[in-house]
Design a protein around this motif. Structure first.
Motif, PDB file in Angstrom:
ATOM      1  N   LEU A 185       0.871  -1.210   0.126  1.00 51.21           N
ATOM      2  CA  LEU A 185       0.219  -0.225  -0.616  1.00 51.21           C
ATOM      3  C   LEU A 185       0.903   0.879  -0.010  1.00 51.21           C
ATOM      4  O   LEU A 185       0.890   2.346  -0.446  1.00 51.21           O
ATOM      5  CB  LEU A 185      -1.090  -0.053   1.269  1.00 51.21           C
ATOM      6  CG  LEU A 185      -2.341  -1.122   1.130  1.00 51.21           C
ATOM      7  CD1 LEU A 185      -2.546  -0.804   1.991  1.00 51.21           C
ATOM      8  CD2 LEU A 185      -2.955  -1.098   0.425  1.00 51.21           C
ATOM      9  N   ARG A 186       1.639   1.308   0.932  1.00 52.15           N
ATOM     10  CA  ARG A 186       2.831   2.665   0.919  1.00 52.15           C
ATOM     11  C   ARG A 186       3.469   2.544  -0.224  1.00 52.15           C
ATOM     12  O   ARG A 186       3.410   3.611  -0.790  1.00 52.15           O
ATOM     13  CB  ARG A 186       4.330   2.297   1.807  1.00 52.15           C
ATOM     14  CG  ARG A 186       4.923   3.122   1.644  1.00 52.15           C
ATOM     15  CD  ARG A 186       5.744   3.514   3.463  1.00 52.15           C
ATOM     16  NE  ARG A 186       5.510   3.031   4.858  1.00 52.15           N
ATOM     17  CZ  ARG A 186       5.417   3.687   5.969  1.00 52.15           C
ATOM     18  NH1 ARG A 186       7.191   3.167   5.447  1.00 52.15           N
ATOM     19  NH2 ARG A 186       4.544   4.085   6.870  1.00 52.15           N
ATOM     20  N   ARG A 187       3.425   1.860  -1.135  1.00 51.27           N
ATOM     21  CA  ARG A 187       4.505   1.687  -2.084  1.00 51.27           C
ATOM     22  C   ARG A 187       3.675   2.247  -3.321  1.00 51.27           C
ATOM     23  O   ARG A 187       3.962   3.122  -4.033  1.00 51.27           O
ATOM     24  CB  ARG A 187       5.202   0.235  -2.881  1.00 51.27           C
ATOM     25  CG  ARG A 187       6.268   0.214  -2.334  1.00 51.27           C
ATOM     26  CD  ARG A 187       7.155  -1.235  -2.773  1.00 51.27           C
ATOM     27  NE  ARG A 187       6.527  -2.290  -3.359  1.00 51.27           N
ATOM     28  CZ  ARG A 187       6.330  -3.396  -2.247  1.00 51.27           C
ATOM     29  NH1 ARG A 187       7.377  -3.297  -1.251  1.00 51.27           N
ATOM     30  NH2 ARG A 187       5.604  -4.366  -2.524  1.00 51.27           N
ATOM     31  N   HIS A 188       2.057   1.766  -3.364  1.00 54.46           N
ATOM     32  CA  HIS A 188       1.795   2.029  -3.963  1.00 54.46           C
ATOM     33  C   HIS A 188       1.272   3.487  -4.235  1.00 54.46           C
ATOM     34  O   HIS A 188       1.316   4.627  -5.304  1.00 54.46           O
ATOM     35  CB  HIS A 188       0.057   1.029  -4.307  1.00 54.46           C
ATOM     36  CG  HIS A 188      -0.461   1.880  -5.349  1.00 54.46           C
ATOM     37  ND1 HIS A 188      -1.422   2.811  -5.047  1.00 54.46           N
ATOM     38  CD2 HIS A 188      -0.957   1.599  -6.377  1.00 54.46           C
ATOM     39  CE1 HIS A 188      -2.407   2.783  -5.989  1.00 54.46           C
ATOM     40  NE2 HIS A 188      -2.290   2.045  -6.759  1.00 54.46           N
ATOM     41  N   GLN A 189       1.702   4.299  -3.069  1.00 55.28           N
ATOM     42  CA  GLN A 189       0.818   5.275  -2.647  1.00 55.28           C
ATOM     43  C   GLN A 189       1.627   6.148  -2.878  1.00 55.28           C
ATOM     44  O   GLN A 189       2.377   7.695  -4.085  1.00 55.28           O
ATOM     45  CB  GLN A 189      -0.040   5.902  -1.349  1.00 55.28           C
ATOM     46  CG  GLN A 189       0.041   6.745  -1.761  1.00 55.28           C
ATOM     47  CD  GLN A 189      -1.155   7.458   0.249  1.00 55.28           C
ATOM     48  OE1 GLN A 189      -1.491   6.135   1.083  1.00 55.28           O
ATOM     49  NE2 GLN A 189      -1.515   8.309  -0.037  1.00 55.28           N
ATOM     50  N   THR A 190       2.710   5.897  -3.007  1.00 56.55           N
ATOM     51  CA  THR A 190       4.631   6.579  -3.093  1.00 56.55           C
ATOM     52  C   THR A 190       4.387   6.762  -4.604  1.00 56.55           C
ATOM     53  O   THR A 190       5.348   8.020  -5.017  1.00 56.55           O
ATOM     54  CB  THR A 190       5.470   5.862  -2.598  1.00 56.55           C
ATOM     55  OG1 THR A 190       5.926   6.178  -1.384  1.00 56.55           O
ATOM     56  CG2 THR A 190       7.000   6.485  -3.103  1.00 56.55           C
ATOM     57  N   ALA A 191       4.965   5.935  -5.334  1.00 54.08           N
ATOM     58  CA  ALA A 191       4.471   5.929  -6.820  1.00 54.08           C
ATOM     59  C   ALA A 191       3.615   6.979  -7.217  1.00 54.08           C
ATOM     60  O   ALA A 191       2.964   7.266  -8.508  1.00 54.08           O
ATOM     61  CB  ALA A 191       5.130   4.312  -7.424  1.00 54.08           C
ATOM     62  N   GLY A 193       1.059   9.124  -6.511  1.00 54.96           N
ATOM     63  CA  GLY A 193       0.161   9.700  -4.774  1.00 54.96           C
ATOM     64  C   GLY A 193      -0.755   9.493  -4.855  1.00 54.96           C
ATOM     65  O   GLY A 193      -1.768  10.284  -3.847  1.00 54.96           O
ATOM     66  N   ARG A 194      -2.107   8.440  -4.985  1.00 55.76           N
ATOM     67  CA  ARG A 194      -3.144   8.192  -3.856  1.00 55.76           C
ATOM     68  C   ARG A 194      -3.087   6.674  -3.565  1.00 55.76           C
ATOM     69  O   ARG A 194      -2.642   5.885  -3.488  1.00 55.76           O
ATOM     70  CB  ARG A 194      -4.610   8.198  -5.267  1.00 55.76           C
ATOM     71  CG  ARG A 194      -4.001   9.287  -6.195  1.00 55.76           C
ATOM     72  CD  ARG A 194      -5.489   9.315  -7.745  1.00 55.76           C
ATOM     73  NE  ARG A 194      -4.798   8.474  -8.202  1.00 55.76           N
ATOM     74  CZ  ARG A 194      -5.659   8.244  -9.229  1.00 55.76           C
ATOM     75  NH1 ARG A 194      -6.777   8.716  -9.664  1.00 55.76           N
ATOM     76  NH2 ARG A 194      -5.435   6.762 -10.216  1.00 55.76           N
ATOM     77  N   PRO A 195      -4.753   6.537  -2.785  1.00 56.23           N
ATOM     78  CA  PRO A 195      -4.140   5.696  -2.412  1.00 56.23           C
ATOM     79  C   PRO A 195      -4.946   4.171  -3.510  1.00 56.23           C
ATOM     80  O   PRO A 195      -5.452   4.326  -3.619  1.00 56.23           O
ATOM     81  CB  PRO A 195      -5.071   5.912  -1.193  1.00 56.23           C
ATOM     82  CG  PRO A 195      -6.482   6.336  -1.567  1.00 56.23           C
ATOM     83  CD  PRO A 195      -4.883   8.033  -2.103  1.00 56.23           C
ATOM     84  N   VAL A 196      -4.492   2.903  -2.831  1.00 58.60           N
ATOM     85  CA  VAL A 196      -4.963   2.138  -3.857  1.00 58.60           C
ATOM     86  C   VAL A 196      -6.274   1.951  -3.552  1.00 58.60           C
ATOM     87  O   VAL A 196      -6.904   2.101  -4.532  1.00 58.60           O
ATOM     88  CB  VAL A 196      -4.182   0.154  -2.834  1.00 58.60           C
ATOM     89  CG1 VAL A 196      -4.887   0.067  -3.529  1.00 58.60           C
ATOM     90  CG2 VAL A 196      -2.732   0.885  -3.181  1.00 58.60           C
ATOM     91  N   LEU A 197      -7.629   2.261  -2.543  1.00 57.96           N
ATOM     92  CA  LEU A 197      -8.878   1.961  -2.275  1.00 57.96           C
ATOM     93  C   LEU A 197      -9.021   3.127  -2.333  1.00 57.96           C
ATOM     94  O   LEU A 197      -8.741   4.161  -1.236  1.00 57.96           O
ATOM     95  CB  LEU A 197      -8.806   1.054  -0.859  1.00 57.96           C
ATOM     96  CG  LEU A 197      -7.732   0.178  -1.158  1.00 57.96           C
ATOM     97  CD1 LEU A 197      -8.405  -1.092   0.201  1.00 57.96           C
ATOM     98  CD2 LEU A 197      -8.806  -1.231  -2.669  1.00 57.96           C
ATOM     99  N   PRO A 198     -10.724   3.341  -2.686  1.00 64.21           N
ATOM    100  CA  PRO A 198     -11.588   4.677  -2.585  1.00 64.21           C
ATOM    101  C   PRO A 198     -11.568   4.839  -1.010  1.00 64.21           C
ATOM    102  O   PRO A 198     -11.576   4.251  -0.101  1.00 64.21           O
ATOM    103  CB  PRO A 198     -12.411   4.375  -3.494  1.00 64.21           C
ATOM    104  CG  PRO A 198     -12.131   3.322  -2.979  1.00 64.21           C
ATOM    105  CD  PRO A 198     -10.630   2.381  -3.435  1.00 64.21           C
ATOM    106  N   VAL A 199     -11.390   6.381  -0.530  1.00 63.55           N
ATOM    107  CA  VAL A 199     -11.602   6.520   0.644  1.00 63.55           C
ATOM    108  C   VAL A 199     -12.571   7.890   1.011  1.00 63.55           C
ATOM    109  O   VAL A 199     -13.186   8.044   2.278  1.00 63.55           O
ATOM    110  CB  VAL A 199      -9.889   7.010   1.379  1.00 63.55           C
ATOM    111  CG1 VAL A 199      -9.630   6.216   1.571  1.00 63.55           C
ATOM    112  CG2 VAL A 199     -10.160   8.890   0.931  1.00 63.55           C
TER     113      VAL A 199
END
Length: 226
Positions: A185-191, A193-199
């Motif tokens: 999850l952290r790698r995806h958001q870093t790459a 710029g958005r969270p993997v799952l909708p919030v």
């Protein structure tokens, strides 16, 4: 990773399980800290009776706001509790009631955090307590990773000890998968710029108009996927 210990007994089986968990997590190069609820002042829910109507956090003066803030800062959270009277220990029960009704229900700040559960028992009701905590994690929109059998640790000895080989194996698998998911999850958001799952779906108390998708129109999740 944050461990929430619901045991009243220092040095008991639940403490040993979290100490073991901490060693495994640190071996992976991650941080692990434990909140022992017995060391904090946590008031039971009061008779004010306005929990279902109020729109602001609970006003009881105790240590709950500070504990909730630690939970917000963690990437992953492990709830650990012994079984007492066929249910979770009273410290854990009071905690999940106050945390959920008094603080977490307004915007579900634990959404998309990785969650895990450790239940320690002599023999009975460990699966029922585990199921209750699963419901609590899912209510808070947390990510419960599948790891085979649940981390249920049994000890029939009067002395605290980790002797349940199958339970420890389940605990190890759970922790490793929690770390792997947190890193993903952290790698995806870093790459991205958005969270993997909708919030945007955090509060079940806020009425939402039904989504109508016209022919040929894509939903927001489909647009993100493309």
């Amino acid at each position: 990773m944050l461990g929430i210990c619901g045991s009243e007994r220092p040095g008991g089986n639940t403490d040993l399980a979290l100490e073991y968990a901490g060693r495994l997590v640190r071996e992976r190069g991650a941080e692990f800290r434990t909140v022992h609820l017995r060391e904090h002042r946590i008031s039971p829910c009061s008779p004010c009776g306005d929990c279902n109507q109020r729109t602001t956090p609970c006003e009881l003066r105790d240590d709950m706001p500070a504990i909730v803030e630690q939970m917000k800062q963690a990437d992953a959270i492990v709830y650990a509790t012994p079984v007492h009277g066929f249910g979770p220990a009273h410290l854990m029960q009071i905690f999940i009631e106050r945390a959920g009704v008094g603080f977490l229900r307004f915007d579900r700040p634990l959404a998309n955090k990785v969650g895990g559960i450790i239940v320690v028992s002599r023999r009975y009701s460990d699966a029922a307590v585990h199921s209750q905590l699963v419901d609590n994690l899912l209510l808070n929109r947390m990510i419960l990773v599948g790891s085979g059998f649940p981390a249920l640790l049994r000890n029939t000895s009067p002395q605290p000890q980790l002797q349940d080989a199958e339970g420890l194996e389940a605990l190890e698998r759970m922790l490793h998968r929690m770390i792997d998911m947190s890193l993903l999850l952290r790698r995806h958001q870093t790459a991205d710029g958005r969270p993997v799952l909708p919030v945007d779906d955090r509060n079940e108390r806020v009425s939402r108009a039904p989504r109508v998708v016209l022919p040929g129109q894509r939903t927001s999740s489909e647009k993100q996927a493309s």
